[in-house]
Write an enzyme that holds these catalytic residues in place. Sequence first.
Site, PDB file in Angstrom:
ATOM      1  N   LYS A  15       0.193   2.878   2.833  1.00 16.01           N
ATOM      2  CA  LYS A  15       0.963   2.031   3.780  1.00 16.01           C
ATOM      3  C   LYS A  15       1.633   0.873   3.026  1.00 16.01           C
ATOM      4  CE  LYS A  15      -2.481   0.928   6.381  1.00 16.01           C
ATOM      5  NZ  LYS A  15      -3.564   1.654   5.695  1.00 16.01           N
ATOM      6  N   LYS A  37       1.262  -8.961   7.379  1.00 15.91           N
ATOM      7  CA  LYS A  37       0.058  -8.133   7.208  1.00 15.91           C
ATOM      8  C   LYS A  37      -1.082  -8.971   7.767  1.00 15.91           C
ATOM      9  CE  LYS A  37      -3.181  -5.431   5.059  1.00 15.91           C
ATOM     10  NZ  LYS A  37      -3.459  -4.000   5.235  1.00 15.91           N
ATOM     11  N   ASP A  51      -2.490  -6.526  -0.916  1.00 15.00           N
ATOM     12  CA  ASP A  51      -1.371  -6.031  -0.097  1.00 15.00           C
ATOM     13  C   ASP A  51      -0.390  -7.169   0.163  1.00 15.00           C
ATOM     14  OD1 ASP A  51      -3.039  -3.683   2.196  1.00 15.00           O
ATOM     15  OD2 ASP A  51      -3.106  -3.890   0.026  1.00 15.00           O
TER      16      ASP A  51
HETATM   17  N1  LIG Z   1       3.281   7.361  -4.042  1.00  9.40           N
HETATM   18  C1  LIG Z   1       2.278   6.836  -4.765  1.00  9.40           C
HETATM   19  N2  LIG Z   1       2.210   7.059  -6.107  1.00  9.40           N
HETATM   20  C2  LIG Z   1       1.200   6.557  -6.838  1.00  9.40           C
HETATM   21  N3  LIG Z   1       0.188   5.789  -6.349  1.00  9.40           N
HETATM   22  C3  LIG Z   1       0.218   5.545  -5.013  1.00  9.40           C
HETATM   23  C4  LIG Z   1       1.245   6.035  -4.163  1.00  9.40           C
HETATM   24  N4  LIG Z   1       0.989   5.608  -2.886  1.00  9.40           N
HETATM   25  C5  LIG Z   1      -0.157   4.889  -2.949  1.00  9.40           C
HETATM   26  N5  LIG Z   1      -0.615   4.835  -4.223  1.00  9.40           N
HETATM   27  C6  LIG Z   1      -1.840   4.149  -4.680  1.00  9.40           C
HETATM   28  O1  LIG Z   1      -2.879   4.528  -3.794  1.00  9.40           O
HETATM   29  C7  LIG Z   1      -3.701   3.387  -3.463  1.00  9.40           C
HETATM   30  C8  LIG Z   1      -3.625   3.148  -1.957  1.00  9.40           C
HETATM   31  O2  LIG Z   1      -2.292   2.788  -1.603  1.00  9.40           O
HETATM   32  P1  LIG Z   1      -2.079   1.595  -0.559  1.00  9.40           P
HETATM   33  O3  LIG Z   1      -2.813   0.393  -0.994  1.00  9.40           O
HETATM   34  O4  LIG Z   1      -0.610   1.463  -0.309  1.00  9.40           O
HETATM   35  O5  LIG Z   1      -2.798   2.219   0.715  1.00  9.40           O
HETATM   36  P2  LIG Z   1      -2.952   1.554   2.141  1.00  9.40           P
HETATM   37  O6  LIG Z   1      -2.765   2.624   3.149  1.00  9.40           O
HETATM   38  O7  LIG Z   1      -2.052   0.371   2.246  1.00  9.40           O
HETATM   39  O8  LIG Z   1      -4.473   1.088   2.137  1.00  9.40           O
HETATM   40  P3  LIG Z   1      -5.191  -0.030   3.104  1.00  9.40           P
HETATM   41  O9  LIG Z   1      -5.618   0.725   4.313  1.00  9.40           O
HETATM   42  O10 LIG Z   1      -6.323  -0.512   2.268  1.00  9.40           O
HETATM   43  O11 LIG Z   1      -4.172  -1.087   3.394  1.00  9.40           O
HETATM   44  C9  LIG Z   1      -3.151   2.221  -4.279  1.00  9.40           C
HETATM   45  O12 LIG Z   1      -3.869   2.135  -5.502  1.00  9.40           O
HETATM   46  C10 LIG Z   1      -1.724   2.636  -4.569  1.00  9.40           C
HETATM   47  O13 LIG Z   1      -1.210   2.058  -5.767  1.00  9.40           O
HETATM   48 MG   LIG Z   2      -2.457  -1.642   2.529  1.00 12.28          MG
END
Ligand SMILES: Nc1ncnc2c1ncn2[C@@H]1O[C@H](COP(=O)(O)OP(=O)(O)OP(=O)(O)O)[C@@H](O)[C@H]1O
Ligand SMILES: [Mg+2]
Length: 235
Positions: A15, A37, A51
């Site tokens: 996300k 956020k 984030d």
């Molecule tokens: N397309 C991508 N390519 C490489 N790494 C990715 C990609 N998308 C997400 N990640 C990695 O995966 C992990 C989770 O991504 P992210 O933090 O955006 O998830 P989130 O859904 O926001 O999690 P949360 O629920 O904790 O907010 C992070 O380490 C991020 O760098």
């Molecule tokens: Mg996040």
Amino acid sequence: MKGVFVTGTDTNVGKTIIASGIAAVLREKEVDVGVFKPFLSGISRDHPESDTSLLKEMSQTPLSTEDITPFEFKEPLAPLVAGKLKGKLVNMTEVVRHWETIRVKHDFFIVEGAGGIAVPLGEVFLVSDLIKALQIPIIIVARPNLGTINHTFLTVKYAQSIGLSIAGIVINGVGEKADLSERTSPEIIEKLCGVPILGITPKLTDVTNESIQQMVKEHIDVSLFLNKMGVEKGE
Ligand SMILES: Nc1ncnc2c1ncn2[C@@H]1O[C@H](COP(=O)(O)OP(=O)(O)OP(=O)(O)O)[C@@H](O)[C@H]1O
Ligand SMILES: [Mg+2]
Ligand SMILES: C[C@H](N)[C@H](N)CCCCCC(=O)O
């Protein structure tokens, strides 16, 4: 003010990566974009890898980290659970009151939830209730791998059952050698859910602000939801 709420089929689906990438692409299109956020758990909002920090950097909003993330919790848990451990329960009124103070600061806001769409934020409200209160459409970020059809379908149907508007789905993080499920899931998801797939993004080998922005620019059609919202944008 217009905006979009980035939720997901789960925590850790990308996300923040997608939300911050869209913020950077909109900024490049001269859209006056802000980020929100409201709930962060497991890391401080001022930590460079939070984030909040990435969203702030990629949007270049002058909003402070406290403006962006008014409620932060130490334990990496659902905000309600982490809040109970801290003896701090947030109610929806507090969140909406904070939102009213910042929403006037930008023309367009990208809001990120916490975890998936049904994560409890307070005693009596979930991420989905917050979305309803903010009255903005959602983007659902989903995993690419086997299991994502079910997770995405459940998230879409739940969102629709409570009257949320869905701008679309982003399937995030497809490996270089996409397996059969990764290749076949997008079409079946779009057909089963009746919701457009805004983009399918690759798994970046090198995650930087620039690579995130470039990935979103190349793989997500932001005009698919900007036009629907009548957002004037630069070139
Ligand atoms: N397309 C991508 N390519 C490489 N790494 C990715 C990609 N998308 C997400 N990640 C990695 O995966 C992990 C989770 O991504 P992210 O933090 O955006 O998830 P989130 O859904 O926001 O999690 P949360 O629920 O904790 O907010 C992070 O380490 C991020 O760098
Ligand atoms: Mg996040
Ligand atoms: C700590 C994590 N990074 C998120 N901020 C919160 C995820 C809550 C998930 C709750 C659940 O669905 O079980």
